[in-house]
Scaffold this active site. Structure first.
Site, PDB file in Angstrom:
ATOM      1  N   GLY A  87      -6.011   5.186  -0.130  1.00 59.09           N
ATOM      2  CA  GLY A  87      -7.374   5.218   0.375  1.00 59.09           C
ATOM      3  C   GLY A  87      -8.275   4.314  -0.443  1.00 59.09           C
ATOM      4  N   TYR A 131       0.836  -1.203   0.000  1.00 59.85           N
ATOM      5  CA  TYR A 131       0.000   0.000   0.000  1.00 59.85           C
ATOM      6  C   TYR A 131       0.874   1.257   0.000  1.00 59.85           C
ATOM      7  CZ  TYR A 131      -3.085   3.706   1.567  1.00 59.85           C
ATOM      8  OH  TYR A 131      -3.775   4.888   1.667  1.00 59.85           O
ATOM      9  N   ASN A 165       0.997  10.612   6.330  1.00 60.39           N
ATOM     10  CA  ASN A 165       0.352   9.670   7.245  1.00 60.39           C
ATOM     11  C   ASN A 165       0.907   9.819   8.653  1.00 60.39           C
ATOM     12  OD1 ASN A 165      -0.574   6.551   5.577  1.00 60.39           O
ATOM     13  ND2 ASN A 165      -1.790   8.268   6.218  1.00 60.39           N
ATOM     14  N   HIS A 190      -3.390  17.078  -2.032  1.00 59.86           N
ATOM     15  CA  HIS A 190      -3.926  17.231  -0.678  1.00 59.86           C
ATOM     16  C   HIS A 190      -3.589  18.580  -0.047  1.00 59.86           C
ATOM     17  CE1 HIS A 190      -4.896  13.040  -1.125  1.00 59.86           C
ATOM     18  NE2 HIS A 190      -5.452  13.011   0.072  1.00 59.86           N
ATOM     19  N   ARG A 209     -11.216  28.944  49.488  1.00 58.60           N
ATOM     20  CA  ARG A 209     -10.959  27.806  50.355  1.00 58.60           C
ATOM     21  C   ARG A 209     -10.685  26.507  49.592  1.00 58.60           C
ATOM     22  NH1 ARG A 209     -15.675  25.126  53.420  1.00 58.60           N
ATOM     23  NH2 ARG A 209     -16.629  27.140  52.988  1.00 58.60           N
TER      24      ARG A 209
END
Length: 533
Positions: free
Chosen positions: A78, A71, A213, A101, A313
């Site tokens: 994708g 891959y 990635n 991208h 407090r």
């Protein structure tokens, strides 16, 4: 002589070699290491042992990929991974991924966050599981050291197949395209490279996918958020201690004995810090010396409050969870920076390639959501302490709005409270969790995503808001100190805090616009760590 600008806009020395070094690749970076690089101008160097791993990973993948489908090496990406890519097109595949991208919109990431993003990505590569050429890590080192920072945008990442869009803009600059922030201005990457004598990255095998990635955008922003959060927490603790002193609170609420019976680490740490900060003050009172005296036993009504309001407090119980949340976020984000978040993971030692989802950003997303909730509560505490000081009916010590002028004619700090209240309200609105907000995309390949970068950006907004609230809060505390004439009776450390704030914001007597000086106090809080935690 200067030839560059740091990630916060300040000039850095001309010679990189003159700066102290932080070594990458042997041990995980700490928050202090990031501080040294991002703020103190330290340069980075690459460990030889880690460089050898990077080289071995690259050589293994080149050999292993022969005759196999892997891959992102010889397939599409994708939903398009079913398509085999011809050998002649393999390099174009990586360039196409980067360019296609680069779709980021919105504001540019601040320079410090961009530098942290680059550093986070480099830390991942130095683990030696990415199958990249060493040219990539050397070039990243040079860009970081020389403050050549890619223009990266807030909008675009869904944080599931990594921060694809943000990291594509990093990759675009590395190949000599797109824009960078250089010497305080935006320039073409190619021009900046020429001025620095650098050569753009040449794709060797899978550098495009390896760059995209990963969770380095959300992690980088997350690291900067942590550096900011630590400062805010320090200031909140110090201001809380100062309030305890100026209202002459009882000391048992922060005692070791009371806080140790509730075994939360954060609560014990905050109580301990408050005790340290109170050392040397003549203002904090012992309950035994005031309320346990015989002359008080016959009184039907005590003028002194027996217990302070919760915002005074209960500081250990309120800021304790904030500290615990900060520490957990620090652990998780730094683990993410030190992690391998590629897909696939190239394991040269076991001679295999593993496909999975290490790029999924849920760890960072959840911690950023928790961080913004915790620091919204910190801002709420500051606003409540502010309200206590401004409301004379509550504190019974100070004039309305700590007005040092003429009541009725002058307004004191009245106008500042509106800003603090409004800003806290915005923080509360921003607390909607991002971690549980997933929209499927990428043809439903990414059917559940982390939105981690969105979570980190929203946390950044909350932290900036909290700094503004603390600035107003700090002004009110110092105004109260002057009004009561307590400056000389503060503990040495709280008196030092008083002097810091007074150096940029004098006492308010006559009415005047305050926003100029409030900006100075905000900048002081965002720059001064105080060194408590």
């Amino acid at each position: 002589m200067y030839n560059g600008y740091s990630s916060n806009g300040a000039p850095v020395p001309a010679s990189v070699s003159e700066r102290p070094a932080v070594l990458l690749g042997e041990t995980p970076l700490t928050l202090q290491d990031f501080q040294a690089i991002l703020t103190d101008h330290a340069r980075i160097e690459l460990a030889d042992s880690a460089l050898q791993r990077v080289e071995s990973s690259y050589r293994f993948l080149r050999k292993f990929a022969t005759g196999k489908l892997i891959y992102g090496v010889n397939t599409g990406f994708g939903p398009m991974a079913q398509y085999k890519i011809a050998d002649a097109d393999l390099n174009d595949l990586q360039y196409n991924l980067i360019r296609s991208h680069c779709t980021g919109l919105g504001n540019l990431l601040p320079p410090q966050e961009t530098k942290a993003l680059m550093l986070s990505r480099l830390c991942n590569f130095m683990r030696g599981y990415s199958g990249i050429h060493t040219d990539l890590v050397y070039l990243l080192r040079e860009l970081i050291n020389r403050d050549v920072l890619p223009c990266v945008y807030e909008h675009g990442g869904v944080g599931a197949s990594g921060d694809l869009v943000q990291l594509a803009h990093l990759a675009l600059a590395l190949i000599g395209e797109g824009e960078v922030l250089y010497k305080g201005r935006i320039e073409l990457a190619a021009d900046a490279f020429r001025q620095e004598g650098l050569r753009p990255l040449t794709i060797h095998f899978r550098e495009g996918l390896a760059l995209l990635n990963g969770t380095s955008a959300m992690s980088g922003i997350g690291v900067v958020n942590l550096l900011e959060a630590r400062k805010l927490l320090n200031w909140s603790v110090a201001l809380s201690a100062t309030i305890n002193q100026l209202v002459e609170a009882y000391d048992d609420s922060i005692s070791h004995e009371l806080n140790s019976v509730k075994p939360h680490e954060g609560q014990a740490a905050i109580a301990g810090l408050l005790r340290e900060l109170n050392q040397g003050s003549s203002l904090v009172r012992s309950r035994e010396q005031v309320l346990y005296r015989e002359e008080n036993l016959g009184a039907d009504y005590l003028k002194d409050k027996v217990q302070e309001y919760y915002s005074v407090r209960c500081v250990p119980q309120i800021l304790g969870p904030v500290l615990d949340t900060f520490r957990q976020a620090e652990k998780v984000v730094l683990n993410e920076v030190a992690s391998v978040n590629d897909n696939p993971v190239i394991d040269f030692e076991n001679e295999n390639v593993y496909h999975g989802g290490n790029f999924h950003g849920d760890y960072v997303s959840l911690e950023m959501d928790k961080l913004k909730v915790a620091f919204t509560k910190l801002a709420m505490l500051g606003e409540r302490q502010l309200n206590y000081l401004l409301n004379d009916k509550l504190n019974q010590k100070l004039p309305p709005f700590i007005n040092a002028g003429k009541l009725g004619l002058n307004f004191g700090l009245q106008g500042m409270q509106f800003t603090a209240t409004s800003t806290v309200a915005e923080c509360q609105s921003l607390c909607t969790p991002v971690y549980v907000h997933s929209i499927p995309n990428n043809n439903d390949n990414q059917d559940i995503v982390s939105m981690g970068t969105n979570a980190a950006v929203m946390a950044r907004k909350v932290l900036h808001n909290a700094a503004e609230v603390l600035a107003i809060h700090a002004v009110a505390v110092m105004q109260a100190i002057d009004c009561l004439g307590h400056a000389e009776r503060l503990s040495p450390r709280c008196y030092g805090l008083y002097q810091k704030v007074r150096s940029v914001f004098p006492q308010v007597v006559a009415d005047q616009p305050h926003f100029f000086n409030l900006r100075k106090v905000t900048a002081l809080i965002k720059s001064e760590d105080l060194g408590l935690l």
